[in-house]
Design a protein around this motif. Structure first.
Motif, PDB file in Angstrom:
ATOM      1  N   SER A  42       7.895  12.650 -19.029  1.00  0.00           N
ATOM      2  CA  SER A  42       6.614  11.948 -18.871  1.00  0.00           C
ATOM      3  C   SER A  42       6.802  10.437 -18.787  1.00  0.00           C
ATOM      4  O   SER A  42       6.245   9.782 -17.897  1.00  0.00           O
ATOM      5  CB  SER A  42       5.674  12.282 -20.031  1.00  0.00           C
ATOM      6  N   ILE A  43       7.583   9.894 -19.707  1.00  0.00           N
ATOM      7  CA  ILE A  43       7.816   8.446 -19.713  1.00  0.00           C
ATOM      8  C   ILE A  43       8.658   8.038 -18.505  1.00  0.00           C
ATOM      9  O   ILE A  43       8.411   7.001 -17.882  1.00  0.00           O
ATOM     10  CB  ILE A  43       8.437   7.997 -21.050  1.00  0.00           C
ATOM     11  N   GLY A  44       9.630   8.868 -18.138  1.00  0.00           N
ATOM     12  CA  GLY A  44      10.436   8.589 -16.956  1.00  0.00           C
ATOM     13  C   GLY A  44       9.588   8.517 -15.693  1.00  0.00           C
ATOM     14  O   GLY A  44       9.741   7.596 -14.878  1.00  0.00           O
ATOM     15  N   ILE A  45       8.683   9.461 -15.515  1.00  0.00           N
ATOM     16  CA  ILE A  45       7.780   9.463 -14.358  1.00  0.00           C
ATOM     17  C   ILE A  45       6.902   8.216 -14.389  1.00  0.00           C
ATOM     18  O   ILE A  45       6.676   7.569 -13.360  1.00  0.00           O
ATOM     19  CB  ILE A  45       6.930  10.752 -14.330  1.00  0.00           C
ATOM     20  N   PHE A  46       6.412   7.870 -15.570  1.00  0.00           N
ATOM     21  CA  PHE A  46       5.564   6.683 -15.743  1.00  0.00           C
ATOM     22  C   PHE A  46       6.313   5.418 -15.312  1.00  0.00           C
ATOM     23  O   PHE A  46       5.796   4.602 -14.548  1.00  0.00           O
ATOM     24  CB  PHE A  46       5.131   6.603 -17.210  1.00  0.00           C
ATOM     25  N   VAL A  47       7.541   5.276 -15.797  1.00  0.00           N
ATOM     26  CA  VAL A  47       8.341   4.083 -15.488  1.00  0.00           C
ATOM     27  C   VAL A  47       8.652   4.015 -13.990  1.00  0.00           C
ATOM     28  O   VAL A  47       8.521   2.943 -13.371  1.00  0.00           O
ATOM     29  CB  VAL A  47       9.630   4.051 -16.340  1.00  0.00           C
ATOM     30  N   VAL A  48       9.039   5.123 -13.389  1.00  0.00           N
ATOM     31  CA  VAL A  48       9.325   5.135 -11.949  1.00  0.00           C
ATOM     32  C   VAL A  48       8.073   4.735 -11.163  1.00  0.00           C
ATOM     33  O   VAL A  48       8.147   3.958 -10.202  1.00  0.00           O
ATOM     34  CB  VAL A  48       9.871   6.506 -11.499  1.00  0.00           C
ATOM     35  N   GLY A  49       6.913   5.235 -11.582  1.00  0.00           N
ATOM     36  CA  GLY A  49       5.664   4.860 -10.927  1.00  0.00           C
ATOM     37  C   GLY A  49       5.425   3.363 -10.976  1.00  0.00           C
ATOM     38  O   GLY A  49       5.064   2.740  -9.964  1.00  0.00           O
ATOM     39  N   TRP A  50       5.652   2.763 -12.136  1.00  0.00           N
ATOM     40  CA  TRP A  50       5.449   1.324 -12.269  1.00  0.00           C
ATOM     41  C   TRP A  50       6.493   0.522 -11.496  1.00  0.00           C
ATOM     42  O   TRP A  50       6.197  -0.556 -10.970  1.00  0.00           O
ATOM     43  CB  TRP A  50       5.400   0.901 -13.736  1.00  0.00           C
ATOM     44  N   VAL A  51       7.699   1.033 -11.380  1.00  0.00           N
ATOM     45  CA  VAL A  51       8.717   0.351 -10.571  1.00  0.00           C
ATOM     46  C   VAL A  51       8.227   0.268  -9.120  1.00  0.00           C
ATOM     47  O   VAL A  51       8.299  -0.800  -8.494  1.00  0.00           O
ATOM     48  CB  VAL A  51      10.090   1.060 -10.668  1.00  0.00           C
ATOM     49  N   PHE A  52       7.696   1.372  -8.599  1.00  0.00           N
ATOM     50  CA  PHE A  52       7.139   1.344  -7.241  1.00  0.00           C
ATOM     51  C   PHE A  52       6.012   0.316  -7.138  1.00  0.00           C
ATOM     52  O   PHE A  52       5.916  -0.416  -6.146  1.00  0.00           O
ATOM     53  CB  PHE A  52       6.626   2.728  -6.828  1.00  0.00           C
ATOM     54  N   GLN A  53       5.148   0.274  -8.155  1.00  0.00           N
ATOM     55  CA  GLN A  53       4.036  -0.679  -8.136  1.00  0.00           C
ATOM     56  C   GLN A  53       4.540  -2.123  -8.044  1.00  0.00           C
ATOM     57  O   GLN A  53       4.046  -2.910  -7.241  1.00  0.00           O
ATOM     58  CB  GLN A  53       3.188  -0.546  -9.407  1.00  0.00           C
ATOM     59  N   PHE A  54       5.493  -2.457  -8.879  1.00  0.00           N
ATOM     60  CA  PHE A  54       5.968  -3.839  -8.916  1.00  0.00           C
ATOM     61  C   PHE A  54       6.776  -4.200  -7.672  1.00  0.00           C
ATOM     62  O   PHE A  54       6.744  -5.348  -7.224  1.00  0.00           O
ATOM     63  CB  PHE A  54       6.719  -4.121 -10.211  1.00  0.00           C
ATOM     64  N   ILE A  73       0.840  -1.202   0.000  1.00  0.00           N
ATOM     65  CA  ILE A  73       0.000   0.000   0.000  1.00  0.00           C
ATOM     66  C   ILE A  73       0.875   1.251   0.000  1.00  0.00           C
ATOM     67  O   ILE A  73       0.615   2.199  -0.749  1.00  0.00           O
ATOM     68  CB  ILE A  73      -0.984  -0.018   1.182  1.00  0.00           C
ATOM     69  N   VAL A  74       1.942   1.250   0.806  1.00  0.00           N
ATOM     70  CA  VAL A  74       2.836   2.413   0.859  1.00  0.00           C
ATOM     71  C   VAL A  74       3.461   2.678  -0.513  1.00  0.00           C
ATOM     72  O   VAL A  74       3.531   3.826  -0.956  1.00  0.00           O
ATOM     73  CB  VAL A  74       3.921   2.224   1.945  1.00  0.00           C
ATOM     74  N   THR A  75       3.908   1.621  -1.196  1.00  0.00           N
ATOM     75  CA  THR A  75       4.495   1.842  -2.527  1.00  0.00           C
ATOM     76  C   THR A  75       3.458   2.389  -3.500  1.00  0.00           C
ATOM     77  O   THR A  75       3.796   3.168  -4.393  1.00  0.00           O
ATOM     78  CB  THR A  75       5.116   0.548  -3.107  1.00  0.00           C
ATOM     79  N   HIS A  76       2.199   2.008  -3.310  1.00  0.00           N
ATOM     80  CA  HIS A  76       1.138   2.519  -4.169  1.00  0.00           C
ATOM     81  C   HIS A  76       0.854   4.002  -3.905  1.00  0.00           C
ATOM     82  O   HIS A  76       0.400   4.710  -4.796  1.00  0.00           O
ATOM     83  CB  HIS A  76      -0.133   1.688  -4.006  1.00  0.00           C
ATOM     84  N   PHE A  77       1.142   4.468  -2.684  1.00  0.00           N
ATOM     85  CA  PHE A  77       0.981   5.890  -2.376  1.00  0.00           C
ATOM     86  C   PHE A  77       1.939   6.740  -3.208  1.00  0.00           C
ATOM     87  O   PHE A  77       1.685   7.913  -3.433  1.00  0.00           O
ATOM     88  CB  PHE A  77       1.233   6.147  -0.882  1.00  0.00           C
ATOM     89  N   VAL A  78       3.028   6.145  -3.652  1.00  0.00           N
ATOM     90  CA  VAL A  78       3.994   6.844  -4.512  1.00  0.00           C
ATOM     91  C   VAL A  78       3.739   6.488  -5.973  1.00  0.00           C
ATOM     92  O   VAL A  78       3.631   7.379  -6.826  1.00  0.00           O
ATOM     93  CB  VAL A  78       5.443   6.481  -4.115  1.00  0.00           C
ATOM     94  N   GLY A  79       3.638   5.194  -6.267  1.00  0.00           N
ATOM     95  CA  GLY A  79       3.561   4.739  -7.649  1.00  0.00           C
ATOM     96  C   GLY A  79       2.334   5.215  -8.395  1.00  0.00           C
ATOM     97  O   GLY A  79       2.450   5.711  -9.529  1.00  0.00           O
ATOM     98  N   ILE A  80       1.165   5.070  -7.809  1.00  0.00           N
ATOM     99  CA  ILE A  80      -0.059   5.436  -8.535  1.00  0.00           C
ATOM    100  C   ILE A  80      -0.128   6.931  -8.825  1.00  0.00           C
ATOM    101  O   ILE A  80      -0.419   7.317  -9.968  1.00  0.00           O
ATOM    102  CB  ILE A  80      -1.311   4.894  -7.821  1.00  0.00           C
ATOM    103  N   PRO A  81       0.142   7.813  -7.852  1.00  0.00           N
ATOM    104  CA  PRO A  81       0.140   9.241  -8.218  1.00  0.00           C
ATOM    105  C   PRO A  81       1.144   9.581  -9.326  1.00  0.00           C
ATOM    106  O   PRO A  81       0.847  10.400 -10.201  1.00  0.00           O
ATOM    107  CB  PRO A  81       0.495   9.942  -6.905  1.00  0.00           C
ATOM    108  N   LEU A  82       2.313   8.931  -9.304  1.00  0.00           N
ATOM    109  CA  LEU A  82       3.283   9.189 -10.377  1.00  0.00           C
ATOM    110  C   LEU A  82       2.740   8.738 -11.733  1.00  0.00           C
ATOM    111  O   LEU A  82       2.888   9.456 -12.735  1.00  0.00           O
ATOM    112  CB  LEU A  82       4.612   8.483 -10.085  1.00  0.00           C
ATOM    113  N   ILE A  83       2.112   7.585 -11.776  1.00  0.00           N
ATOM    114  CA  ILE A  83       1.555   7.088 -13.040  1.00  0.00           C
ATOM    115  C   ILE A  83       0.449   8.005 -13.539  1.00  0.00           C
ATOM    116  O   ILE A  83       0.423   8.382 -14.717  1.00  0.00           O
ATOM    117  CB  ILE A  83       1.053   5.636 -12.877  1.00  0.00           C
ATOM    118  N   VAL A  84      -0.453   8.377 -12.654  1.00  0.00           N
ATOM    119  CA  VAL A  84      -1.555   9.269 -13.047  1.00  0.00           C
ATOM    120  C   VAL A  84      -0.996  10.604 -13.526  1.00  0.00           C
ATOM    121  O   VAL A  84      -1.409  11.126 -14.568  1.00  0.00           O
ATOM    122  CB  VAL A  84      -2.559   9.464 -11.890  1.00  0.00           C
TER     123      VAL A  84
END
Length: 177
Positions: free
Chosen positions: A102-114, A21-32
């Motif tokens: 934009s793509i860098g932020i997207f990738v970092v967000g997904w790294v947090f998710q995984f 859940i904590v990683t999603h607090f970072v990853g999802i906002p970055l992806i959005v």
């Protein structure tokens, strides 16, 4: 059970580990945010007002979230309104800077998710149901609201249902492709 409870409990069944859940607090906002950055560049001017694809996504997302829960929908709209001006600034960068950021932020967000799903030992919810992609941001917002101590009865119902769904998922035999 309301539609909101059904969707959030289904999503929560994949997200019961605190570290996830904590990683999603970072990853999802970055992806959005990255999606807003990517879509803030495409648009049309109507009577001097710029209507971007990001604005259309914000409107559609907000209407969907409000249809599930008025308070959460309004809170999401506020967050979108706060994020949009920065997304527009990134979209105004030269082509390769805009795409790279934009793509860098997207990738970092997904790294947090995984990383979070590594802790959870479960695949992301969207793998089984694509609606998880739309519910993820709402889940993070709801978890934040619950963390602040608000809407406890809703949180308890969602958590109870999520735990039952998770137990049922854990009972199913795993297939190897």
């Amino acid at each position: 059970m309301t539609n909101l409870e059904r969707l959030l409990s289904q999503y929560a069944a994949y997200h019961l580990d605190r570290s996830n859940i904590v990683t999603h607090f970072v990853g999802i906002p970055l992806i959005v945010f990255s999606i807003l950055c990517l879509t803030a560049r495409a648009g049309v001017d109507i009577s001097g007002v710029s209507i971007t694809l990001a604005v259309a996504l914000i409107v559609l997302s907000t209407l969907y979230y409000i249809s599930l829960d008025k308070l959460f929908g309004i809170l999401m709209l506020i967050l979108f309104i706060l994020a949009y001006p920065l997304a527009v600034k990134i979209a105004a960068l030269p082509m390769w800077s805009w795409l790279g950021a934009s793509i860098g932020i997207f990738v970092v967000g997904w790294v947090f998710q995984f990383i979070g799903h590594y802790f959870e030992k479960k695949k992301p919810a969207f793998v089984d149901d694509l609606i998880g992609l739309a519910i993820g941001p709402l889940f993070v917002l709801a978890e934040f609201v619950f963390l602040l101590g608000f809407r406890k009865p809703l949180h308890e119902r969602i958590l109870k249902e999520a735990q039952m769904k998770r137990a049922a998922m854990d009972m199913k035999p795993q297939t190897v492709s």
